[in-house]
Design a protein around this motif. Sequence first.
Motif, PDB file in Angstrom:
ATOM      1  N   GLU A 230      61.028  13.076  36.018  1.00  9.01           N
ATOM      2  CA  GLU A 230      61.155  14.260  35.169  1.00  9.01           C
ATOM      3  C   GLU A 230      59.900  14.499  34.341  1.00  9.01           C
ATOM      4  O   GLU A 230      59.544  15.628  34.026  1.00  9.01           O
ATOM      5  CB  GLU A 230      62.379  14.150  34.255  1.00  9.01           C
ATOM      6  N   TYR A 231      59.229  13.403  33.988  1.00  9.41           N
ATOM      7  CA  TYR A 231      58.030  13.561  33.165  1.00  9.41           C
ATOM      8  C   TYR A 231      57.011  14.437  33.896  1.00  9.41           C
ATOM      9  O   TYR A 231      56.280  15.200  33.293  1.00  9.41           O
ATOM     10  CB  TYR A 231      57.415  12.188  32.847  1.00  9.41           C
ATOM     11  N   PHE A 232      56.992  14.278  35.223  1.00  9.32           N
ATOM     12  CA  PHE A 232      56.062  15.065  36.032  1.00  9.32           C
ATOM     13  C   PHE A 232      56.786  16.249  36.677  1.00  9.32           C
ATOM     14  O   PHE A 232      56.568  16.572  37.845  1.00  9.32           O
ATOM     15  CB  PHE A 232      55.385  14.187  37.077  1.00  9.32           C
ATOM     16  N   GLY A 233      57.683  16.847  35.939  1.00  4.97           N
ATOM     17  CA  GLY A 233      58.392  18.021  36.402  1.00  4.97           C
ATOM     18  C   GLY A 233      59.208  17.786  37.659  1.00  4.97           C
ATOM     19  O   GLY A 233      59.366  18.675  38.487  1.00  4.97           O
ATOM     20  N   GLY A 234      59.698  16.563  37.833  1.00  5.17           N
ATOM     21  CA  GLY A 234      60.540  16.260  38.983  1.00  5.17           C
ATOM     22  C   GLY A 234      59.764  15.876  40.226  1.00  5.17           C
ATOM     23  O   GLY A 234      60.337  15.602  41.279  1.00  5.17           O
ATOM     24  N   GLN A 235      58.431  15.817  40.121  1.00  4.30           N
ATOM     25  CA  GLN A 235      57.609  15.444  41.276  1.00  4.30           C
ATOM     26  C   GLN A 235      57.881  13.992  41.673  1.00  4.30           C
ATOM     27  O   GLN A 235      58.069  13.131  40.821  1.00  4.30           O
ATOM     28  CB  GLN A 235      56.120  15.605  40.891  1.00  4.30           C
ATOM     29  N   GLU A 236      57.897  13.720  42.988  1.00  2.00           N
ATOM     30  CA  GLU A 236      58.048  12.333  43.444  1.00  2.00           C
ATOM     31  C   GLU A 236      56.663  11.690  43.487  1.00  2.00           C
ATOM     32  O   GLU A 236      56.074  11.495  44.558  1.00  2.00           O
ATOM     33  CB  GLU A 236      58.692  12.295  44.832  1.00  2.00           C
ATOM     34  N   ILE A 237      56.140  11.366  42.324  1.00  3.32           N
ATOM     35  CA  ILE A 237      54.736  10.951  42.282  1.00  3.32           C
ATOM     36  C   ILE A 237      54.476   9.665  43.061  1.00  3.32           C
ATOM     37  O   ILE A 237      53.450   9.513  43.695  1.00  3.32           O
ATOM     38  CB  ILE A 237      54.202  10.809  40.839  1.00  3.32           C
ATOM     39  N   TYR A 238      55.439   8.712  43.009  1.00  7.93           N
ATOM     40  CA  TYR A 238      55.191   7.440  43.701  1.00  7.93           C
ATOM     41  C   TYR A 238      55.081   7.653  45.198  1.00  7.93           C
ATOM     42  O   TYR A 238      54.251   7.068  45.877  1.00  7.93           O
ATOM     43  CB  TYR A 238      56.306   6.437  43.374  1.00  7.93           C
TER      44      TYR A 238
ATOM     45  N   ASN B  30      54.808  18.498  31.249  1.00  9.81           N
ATOM     46  CA  ASN B  30      53.542  19.242  31.278  1.00  9.81           C
ATOM     47  C   ASN B  30      52.513  18.650  32.238  1.00  9.81           C
ATOM     48  O   ASN B  30      51.397  19.125  32.302  1.00  9.81           O
ATOM     49  CB  ASN B  30      52.917  19.286  29.878  1.00  9.81           C
ATOM     50  N   TRP B  31      52.900  17.592  32.925  1.00 13.53           N
ATOM     51  CA  TRP B  31      51.930  16.945  33.796  1.00 13.53           C
ATOM     52  C   TRP B  31      52.332  17.042  35.265  1.00 13.53           C
ATOM     53  O   TRP B  31      53.514  17.119  35.584  1.00 13.53           O
ATOM     54  CB  TRP B  31      51.787  15.454  33.450  1.00 13.53           C
ATOM     55  N   ALA B  32      51.332  17.028  36.122  1.00 14.19           N
ATOM     56  CA  ALA B  32      51.577  16.907  37.566  1.00 14.19           C
ATOM     57  C   ALA B  32      50.439  16.087  38.152  1.00 14.19           C
ATOM     58  O   ALA B  32      49.411  15.897  37.491  1.00 14.19           O
ATOM     59  CB  ALA B  32      51.621  18.279  38.221  1.00 14.19           C
ATOM     60  N   VAL B  33      50.637  15.587  39.352  1.00 12.91           N
ATOM     61  CA  VAL B  33      49.564  14.871  40.029  1.00 12.91           C
ATOM     62  C   VAL B  33      49.270  15.573  41.342  1.00 12.91           C
ATOM     63  O   VAL B  33      50.183  15.851  42.113  1.00 12.91           O
ATOM     64  CB  VAL B  33      49.957  13.407  40.305  1.00 12.91           C
ATOM     65  N   VAL B  34      47.994  15.869  41.577  1.00 13.16           N
ATOM     66  CA  VAL B  34      47.591  16.496  42.843  1.00 13.16           C
ATOM     67  C   VAL B  34      46.523  15.617  43.482  1.00 13.16           C
ATOM     68  O   VAL B  34      45.940  14.770  42.816  1.00 13.16           O
ATOM     69  CB  VAL B  34      47.044  17.929  42.615  1.00 13.16           C
ATOM     70  N   PRO B  35      46.252  15.824  44.770  1.00 15.78           N
ATOM     71  CA  PRO B  35      45.187  15.022  45.401  1.00 15.78           C
ATOM     72  C   PRO B  35      43.848  15.339  44.751  1.00 15.78           C
ATOM     73  O   PRO B  35      43.634  16.458  44.282  1.00 15.78           O
ATOM     74  CB  PRO B  35      45.197  15.490  46.862  1.00 15.78           C
TER      75      PRO B  35
END
Lengths: 432, 274, 306
Positions: free
Chosen positions: A369-377, A290-295
């Motif tokens: 996966e926690y961030f929907g598969g986003q490569e947050i790092y 349910n989480w994502a990171v955006v600028p």
Amino acid sequence: MKKRLLLLASLITILFIAACSSGDSDEANGTSNGNDEDGITVWAWDPKFNIKALEIAEESYKAENPDFELNVIENAQDDIVQKLNTSLSSGTTKGLPNIVLIEDYRVKSFLEAYPDSFHEVTGSIDVNDFTPYKVAATSIDDKNYGVPFDTGATGLYVRTDYLEEAGYTTEDLQDIDWNEYIEIGKKVKEVTGKHLITNDHNDFGIIRVLIQSAGSWYTEDDGVTINIADNEALKAAFEVYKNLVEADLMAVHSDWNQLLEAVNSGSVASLPTGNWFTPSIKAEESQSGNWAVVPIPSLPGVEGATHASNLGGSSWYVLNIDGKEEAVDFLTSTFGSNVEFYQELVKEMGAIGTYIPAMEAGAYEISDEYFGGQEIYNDFTKWSGEIPEVNYGLHTYAIDDILIVSMQEYLNGGDLDKVLENAQKQAETQIK
Amino acid sequence: MNKLKQISVYGILIVSSIISIFPFFFMIVSATNKSVDVSSGKLLPGTNLFTNIKNLLATVEIGQALLNSAIIAVTTTVLALLVASLAGYGFEIYRSRAKDIVFNILLLSMMIPFAALMVPLFRMFGTISEIAPVIGIDTLASVVIPTITTAFLIFFFRQNTKMFPKELLEAGRMDGVSELGLFFRIYIPTMKTTYAAAAIITFMSSWNNYLWPLVVLQSPKNQTIPLLISSLGSSYSPDYGVIMLAIVIATLPTALIFFFLQKYFVAGMMGSIK
Amino acid sequence: METTNLNKSIKQKSEKYKFKPKKGLIGWIFILISVILICLFYFYPMLQALLLSFQSGAGVNLQFVGLENYTRLFSDPTFLAALFNTVIFFLIQVPFMIILALMFSVMLNNKKLKFKGLFRTAIFLPAVTSLVAYSVIFKYLFSNNGIINTILMNLSIISEPILWMSDPFWAKIVIILAITWRWVGYNMIFYLSALQNVDESIYEAARMDGASAFQQFFKITIPMLKPIILFTSITSTIGTLQLFDEPMNITGGGPGNATLTISQYIYDLSFEYTPDFGYASAVSFAIVVMIVFFSIIQFKLAGDKK
């Protein structure tokens, strides 16, 4: 009565001997003094983050130097600041560590207050290998003092499920400014009833994030001249803050614990903060996906506004006592130049450094996966390269405290220009 | 009328006790919960106690810290009680103008915030370390020594000595007891409740002492309990369940000491002696 | 016990011989160790701190500035705000706490009271609770959706949650409640132990004369406990004027500077900002002057001449 006295006397003797002999054993083991033995002593805080990173570094360094010994002394950050100040100002080198971890916002005041106590590392690391904002934070003029460690690169952590309910996707959050984000927030609040963000009125972290994103700080580039009254970025940040409060989009917490509670219980829809917050988000397993990171949104109407900023982050400093050469060698062979070490760091604990070769080597291309598969790092490292360089100067926290009071005046209806002018005057008299 | 009074006394005491104990209860319950539950203020016991114990033992050496704190607190208490009661007794029983002046000057020493003394004191222990490393920086003795004598405790003993029945001493003198003997054989046994109160207070402040041990102790094996708890809470992502467990363990000794010593606070104790 | 034999003979002897203390050396021997240790570990550092208060600068770069640090105090808005808050806390806290502690100790000193040990322990417990636990709990109790607001709203005393920590007035109230909670039991101990030294027969005689509980309290308990009341009021004065733990850990001095105390300002000047130990020392001596002032008043009020 006599018997009791005797008992008392013997008890005292035993205890005193115990107290002293435990002192004795210090000497016997030779661990009491960080500066005249083989090993290197480090002061650091946070066992799950900084100290774990040290342990990984120790292991990596030991592969080449099997005799190496690292003694890590763990204290809270405030405690380290106190210990270091007391030791350095008393002029007693006994008990000082070889290496100490210092927060980037604070380090300039240490370097200024105790000019002969820190060992320069200029030349030992290649500054071009590190992101420029971090080099600026750890150096005075052209002299480098710190070996950079973690980045406080910021992002906007958002609840994608709440956004979706209100009819938005993360696409809508790219390249927007705070005014646009507040409009989105109003809609989200209307649909989900959740506050957009949560903040502690006594913690000015968010204001620092906002102004640095536009390349500004409380002081000018010299680190001393107060820059409050005519600071466009600061003005815009105050306005954003007030808009958030007045639109009732900002929940209020008053301590770290309550911040975690607000985030983990799902009572806020987003949080702009440093990447080190990731483990705290992931602590609530049920919100996975349910989480994502955006600028982060940019400051509206400010020249040079960007979507990248920094919150916190710290670096390693070598003290000018015996053992400094070995300390420098340890730091430069790990934090200063070792790509594999940085890969290990992110894999083991999600720590992101500021070492450019590690970014180029693809160390951070890990999908989460926690961030929907986003490569947050990977995203965070990308943004960390875009963080505007500022000089944190000598007085960040002193000015913070003055501005916190100003913000209260402003929120209570004070005129912004006047409020900031007063703050400028107060800062100028207080800081000499 | 009397019934009503009794009920209201019990009522006040029960309500106050509940208010007093509530945070304690929260601490104990939280020690059995997960960090997330502690953050959300859960008030029911959970099932995470064993995990918390395991994590606590895995991350810190709480046994060593308890031992260090115990050595420091017991030594400090015993020595402080002896030194301060001698002085409090001396100031009141052998009262003279010169001693009153000295006493007032001593009182000054508790009026300055400790933070202002820390740097000079540390410099002093730096010098001591070179002459006598056994009591220098980073030894348990260095924590004990500056805290043995406090004007606070001398003041406390002196004020209590004002209520001490001085006829007892005269009687002792008549029986040929030496001046020091009077102190040890008459004063100490008579003033049991005062000693009990002083012991509780001194043990507690020594056990919880933070600032000076923080500065003067360096190596992990000399760590005390408050330092350990503080560093547990220093993380970006603190585990509140584990922290609460550590706090419960840290609080128990003082609570127990109080529980055992409070039997001295029974009305009419003095009656048996008089 | 030997003392009981001694006691028996008191009655006869004490009436004949007026108690006269032996003057001279022996009295000084009793106080010698204390005087030496306090000079060494308090007065020597204090003297150095005093010298430091005439200097100013960042860290070790100190320069002699004469009395400038002391004149600076009067034009430093942060110091003045801290001074104001500290005096407010002192004026409310000391009487409030002492009265509560006296009340509890008299209640608990009643021979006929049941469960004395439990009540005593319960009321003392807050004093031993670790600061960390206590501050986490207070922040949690007084958070916007915390228990206190929930209870008050359910009782319809308030219609909207009070923002305890974000309101300058309520934040001060939280600090006062917190200090009271933590220190009443502590002060109670001193009274309880002193009450044991009061002869029960005095009360019995008073009761025979028909004195009410209130009269007994004001005519016997208060005068008998006077030395200890003076002791606790002076130590509480010191405690509140040096107040640090509660604002530092519960409100962080906020909102704004609403709960900032002088001690916390000293901490900020020494460790939080670029350290200026000279100015911090001057602020410390401002506290000393205040405490001395209030202590002298209290000694005078207590009439501690003889």
